[in-house]
Design an enzyme around this catalytic site. Sequence first.
Site, PDB file in Angstrom:
ATOM      1  CG  ASP A  27      -4.114   0.402 -34.646  1.00  0.00           C
ATOM      2  OD1 ASP A  27      -4.210   1.645 -34.688  1.00  0.00           O
ATOM      3  OD2 ASP A  27      -4.109  -0.230 -33.573  1.00  0.00           O
ATOM      4  CE1 TYR A 149      -5.112   4.121 -24.578  1.00  0.00           C
ATOM      5  CE2 TYR A 149      -4.243   2.177 -25.695  1.00  0.00           C
ATOM      6  CZ  TYR A 149      -4.521   3.532 -25.687  1.00  0.00           C
ATOM      7  OH  TYR A 149      -4.206   4.287 -26.773  1.00  0.00           O
ATOM      8  CE  LYS A 179      -2.524   5.541 -28.813  1.00  0.00           C
ATOM      9  NZ  LYS A 179      -3.216   4.854 -29.927  1.00  0.00           N
TER      10      LYS A 179
END
Length: 273
Positions: A27, A149, A179
């Site tokens: 992506d 993140y 993730k």
Amino acid sequence: MSYFGRKLRLSRLLYGEQSAGLIVPIDHGLTVGPIKGIESTQQIQSWVGNPDISAIIAHKGMLEKLILADAIPSSTGVIVHLNGMNSLFEDADTKQLVTDLSYAVQLGADAVSIQVNFTANNAAHNTRLLGAVADKAHALGIPLLSMVYDKVDAGDLESVERMRSFIRMGIELGSDALKIGFPKRIEQLEHLLSAADDSTPVFFAGGEKGDENALINKAQAAMSYGAKGLCIGRGVFQSDNKEYILSRLAKVLKSSAAQPTATLGYFDQQQAV
């Protein structure tokens, strides 16, 4: 009833009967353009069907092209990425929805994913986004992989504690899988992963292309503390020998999935595969 659909579809992201998976995101093009390894659809077609890839992550347009080219094997799980923002813009870390979940289902998605980059100013946006997407995904029986993140520059200890909080946040808001990036120091893995739970698999990101032996060692360590696999893009598609690095990573994930969790002496005992 949606739980059964999510459980079944989540299993399609892993290796057959193995409780581990190697997910390859492609992506990056929306964010940073045609970087090395994914310059064109044709280039991606040449390797994306590798059997050591358990699933891919793609935006809707690229996925459409790969489907038309019959490039995705039936054994490969498909995750449609729902949000994004080009890095040319100042607010690139505050990613916006670009695809509806219903369209992802029409494309044949086994799961959907969103990325939330926490800066000093976008926590409210990210919290609403995570909650809203999880609600709709669950209503449709589609598992949600949340890429979480922390973009705030913090010290080692503070960084780990912030990520532990974000992991819990993802779980509380309904993520079916997470993730995350590796901690700054590999010995912090155990404490970081203790914030997760057995019902929410954690996959580790590879980040920028680096030393492949170091990546293998980090993969071994992550799996030993309960991670379910890797979600690596540039470390795979920018490799000069994609088949080789994919086979090495798959070997680590499949063998580690059947092993007990690490002991305290783990890091002193490991060598590169």
